[in-house]
Scaffold this motif. Sequence first.
Motif, PDB file in Angstrom:
ATOM      1  N   THR A  46     -64.211   1.572 -18.852  1.00  0.00           N
ATOM      2  CA  THR A  46     -63.343   1.778 -17.698  1.00  0.00           C
ATOM      3  C   THR A  46     -63.752   3.017 -16.923  1.00  0.00           C
ATOM      4  N   LEU A  47     -64.129   4.065 -17.634  1.00  0.00           N
ATOM      5  CA  LEU A  47     -64.581   5.279 -16.958  1.00  0.00           C
ATOM      6  C   LEU A  47     -65.832   5.011 -16.127  1.00  0.00           C
ATOM      7  N   LEU A  48     -66.817   4.308 -16.700  1.00  0.00           N
ATOM      8  CA  LEU A  48     -68.043   4.021 -15.946  1.00  0.00           C
ATOM      9  C   LEU A  48     -67.721   3.266 -14.660  1.00  0.00           C
ATOM     10  N   LEU A  51     -66.690   5.700 -12.201  1.00  0.00           N
ATOM     11  CA  LEU A  51     -67.719   6.648 -11.755  1.00  0.00           C
ATOM     12  C   LEU A  51     -68.629   6.080 -10.673  1.00  0.00           C
ATOM     13  N   ASN A  52     -68.632   4.731 -10.506  1.00  0.00           N
ATOM     14  CA  ASN A  52     -69.407   4.181  -9.384  1.00  0.00           C
ATOM     15  C   ASN A  52     -68.515   3.483  -8.359  1.00  0.00           C
ATOM     16  N   GLY A  53     -67.204   3.691  -8.473  1.00  0.00           N
ATOM     17  CA  GLY A  53     -66.288   3.192  -7.455  1.00  0.00           C
ATOM     18  C   GLY A  53     -65.867   1.752  -7.604  1.00  0.00           C
ATOM     19  N   THR A  54     -66.229   1.089  -8.697  1.00  0.00           N
ATOM     20  CA  THR A  54     -65.790  -0.292  -8.906  1.00  0.00           C
ATOM     21  C   THR A  54     -64.281  -0.347  -9.096  1.00  0.00           C
ATOM     22  N   LEU A 162     -77.693   7.219 -13.244  1.00  0.00           N
ATOM     23  CA  LEU A 162     -77.695   5.854 -13.755  1.00  0.00           C
ATOM     24  C   LEU A 162     -76.691   5.772 -14.900  1.00  0.00           C
ATOM     25  N   LEU A 163     -75.685   4.916 -14.741  1.00  0.00           N
ATOM     26  CA  LEU A 163     -74.662   4.678 -15.749  1.00  0.00           C
ATOM     27  C   LEU A 163     -75.039   3.441 -16.550  1.00  0.00           C
ATOM     28  N   LEU A 164     -74.988   3.547 -17.876  1.00  0.00           N
ATOM     29  CA  LEU A 164     -75.373   2.429 -18.735  1.00  0.00           C
ATOM     30  C   LEU A 164     -74.303   2.196 -19.796  1.00  0.00           C
ATOM     31  N   ASP A 165     -73.776   0.988 -19.827  1.00  0.00           N
ATOM     32  CA  ASP A 165     -72.744   0.642 -20.795  1.00  0.00           C
ATOM     33  C   ASP A 165     -73.392   0.022 -22.029  1.00  0.00           C
ATOM     34  N   GLU A 166     -73.362   0.740 -23.142  1.00  0.00           N
ATOM     35  CA  GLU A 166     -73.944   0.273 -24.408  1.00  0.00           C
ATOM     36  C   GLU A 166     -75.369  -0.273 -24.197  1.00  0.00           C
ATOM     37  N   PRO A 167     -76.296   0.542 -23.744  1.00  0.00           N
ATOM     38  CA  PRO A 167     -77.624   0.035 -23.360  1.00  0.00           C
ATOM     39  C   PRO A 167     -78.408  -0.616 -24.496  1.00  0.00           C
ATOM     40  N   THR A 168     -78.191  -0.220 -25.743  1.00  0.00           N
ATOM     41  CA  THR A 168     -78.972  -0.797 -26.844  1.00  0.00           C
ATOM     42  C   THR A 168     -78.218  -1.883 -27.598  1.00  0.00           C
ATOM     43  N   ALA A 169     -76.990  -2.207 -27.171  1.00  0.00           N
ATOM     44  CA  ALA A 169     -76.202  -3.222 -27.874  1.00  0.00           C
ATOM     45  C   ALA A 169     -76.921  -4.565 -27.868  1.00  0.00           C
ATOM     46  N   GLY A 170     -77.034  -5.187 -29.030  1.00  0.00           N
ATOM     47  CA  GLY A 170     -77.656  -6.503 -29.138  1.00  0.00           C
ATOM     48  C   GLY A 170     -79.162  -6.487 -29.269  1.00  0.00           C
ATOM     49  N   LEU A 171     -79.779  -5.311 -29.171  1.00  0.00           N
ATOM     50  CA  LEU A 171     -81.234  -5.209 -29.282  1.00  0.00           C
ATOM     51  C   LEU A 171     -81.631  -4.917 -30.731  1.00  0.00           C
ATOM     52  N   ASP A 172     -82.781  -5.447 -31.152  1.00  0.00           N
ATOM     53  CA  ASP A 172     -83.281  -5.081 -32.467  1.00  0.00           C
ATOM     54  C   ASP A 172     -83.879  -3.683 -32.395  1.00  0.00           C
ATOM     55  N   ARG A 173     -84.324  -3.169 -33.547  1.00  0.00           N
ATOM     56  CA  ARG A 173     -84.794  -1.789 -33.615  1.00  0.00           C
ATOM     57  C   ARG A 173     -85.954  -1.526 -32.647  1.00  0.00           C
ATOM     58  N   GLN A 174     -86.903  -2.448 -32.596  1.00  0.00           N
ATOM     59  CA  GLN A 174     -88.053  -2.266 -31.716  1.00  0.00           C
ATOM     60  C   GLN A 174     -87.645  -2.328 -30.252  1.00  0.00           C
ATOM     61  N   GLY A 175     -86.790  -3.305 -29.928  1.00  0.00           N
ATOM     62  CA  GLY A 175     -86.339  -3.431 -28.546  1.00  0.00           C
ATOM     63  C   GLY A 175     -85.560  -2.218 -28.082  1.00  0.00           C
ATOM     64  N   ALA A 176     -84.727  -1.675 -28.972  1.00  0.00           N
ATOM     65  CA  ALA A 176     -83.954  -0.487 -28.631  1.00  0.00           C
ATOM     66  C   ALA A 176     -84.880   0.707 -28.409  1.00  0.00           C
ATOM     67  N   THR A 191     -83.869  11.444 -13.100  1.00  0.00           N
ATOM     68  CA  THR A 191     -82.636  10.667 -13.040  1.00  0.00           C
ATOM     69  C   THR A 191     -81.638  11.189 -14.072  1.00  0.00           C
ATOM     70  N   THR A 192     -80.416  11.411 -13.640  1.00  0.00           N
ATOM     71  CA  THR A 192     -79.337  11.780 -14.557  1.00  0.00           C
ATOM     72  C   THR A 192     -78.823  10.516 -15.236  1.00  0.00           C
ATOM     73  N   LEU A 193     -78.698  10.536 -16.563  1.00  0.00           N
ATOM     74  CA  LEU A 193     -78.272   9.363 -17.319  1.00  0.00           C
ATOM     75  C   LEU A 193     -76.907   9.605 -17.961  1.00  0.00           C
ATOM     76  N   VAL A 194     -76.040   8.610 -17.851  1.00  0.00           N
ATOM     77  CA  VAL A 194     -74.748   8.617 -18.541  1.00  0.00           C
ATOM     78  C   VAL A 194     -74.637   7.274 -19.259  1.00  0.00           C
ATOM     79  N   PHE A 195     -74.453   7.309 -20.581  1.00  0.00           N
ATOM     80  CA  PHE A 195     -74.397   6.045 -21.320  1.00  0.00           C
ATOM     81  C   PHE A 195     -73.282   6.064 -22.351  1.00  0.00           C
ATOM     82  N   THR A 196     -72.665   4.903 -22.541  1.00  0.00           N
ATOM     83  CA  THR A 196     -71.670   4.747 -23.598  1.00  0.00           C
ATOM     84  C   THR A 196     -72.348   4.156 -24.826  1.00  0.00           C
ATOM     85  N   THR A 197     -71.814   4.481 -25.979  1.00  0.00           N
ATOM     86  CA  THR A 197     -72.341   3.923 -27.219  1.00  0.00           C
ATOM     87  C   THR A 197     -71.333   4.117 -28.339  1.00  0.00           C
ATOM     88  N   HIS A 198     -71.406   3.229 -29.351  1.00  0.00           N
ATOM     89  CA  HIS A 198     -70.663   3.428 -30.590  1.00  0.00           C
ATOM     90  C   HIS A 198     -71.525   4.145 -31.626  1.00  0.00           C
TER      91      HIS A 198
END
Length: 279
Positions: A46-48, A51-54, A162-176, A191-198
């Motif tokens: 929700t925060l992301l 942050l981009n006005g959606t 650049l805002l990224l919501d769970e960018p590595t979710a669903g990727l295997d180790r190599q893909g991540a 580029t400034t990066l903001v990302f969510t993650t568990h």
Amino acid sequence: MSALLEARSLTYAYPGGVLALAGLDLSVSRGRKLGILGPNGAGKTTLLLHLNGTLRPASGEIRFDGRTVGYGREALIAWRRRVGLVLQDADDQLFAASVAEDVSFGPLNLGLTDEETRQRVREALAALEIADLADRPTHMLSFGQKKRAAIAGAIAMRPEILLLDEPTAGLDRQGAALLLNELKRLSEAGTTLVFTTHNVDLAWAFADETALFSEGRVIAQGETSDVLSNPSVLAQAQLQPPLLVRLGMVLRDKGLLQGEAGLPRDEAQLLAMVGIGRR
């Protein structure tokens, strides 16, 4: 360090009165990688979207370069030129027939010429190492390819953030690992990066700063090395310290860590600090 983008006292509730943000404050510093961590339902996505006005807050404000942003059409267009968003599920973002067409959508909407758009598409596809997929139908991409195509579409707009919501979710180790290397290159290019993650281990290794969320608020924000090595603060966000923090503390207590460099941020640092792999 002055903030490039700020959220001040944001409140937001979804239909039915479900409170997502409860007076939230967050600061995004220029050129840094900010990881946002917290349990499901804490308000990260929700925060992301704010942050981009959606989404527009019920109260509070977003500030860019010290100025409160507006929500008129022209203000939103200008805002989204500077702040790109990549959703967790790339299928929510990809819609064109081919990868190149999808990546070109944003630049064309900026009013760029066909040649300028083609140049941006080439640069974005090359940056994400998917130039060979330019003509591939988006529905025929793998999960990881879709992630990279979605990010390419965002960076073709040349955003400052650049805002990224769970960018590595669903990727295997190599893909991540491949995706994080590509994001690191974007960061090094400015580029400034903001990302969510568990994933606290991901944030420990990748983020310069970390913000911990709980019940719609930021309960701690600061240098990753400080925030994620504080067990009491992590417990408030229902998180445990990263594995390398726990290992480092045990090794430090046993006098096995060498040097004064602090806790290891990745496996290579850990091995070096305990004297393994040196000749």
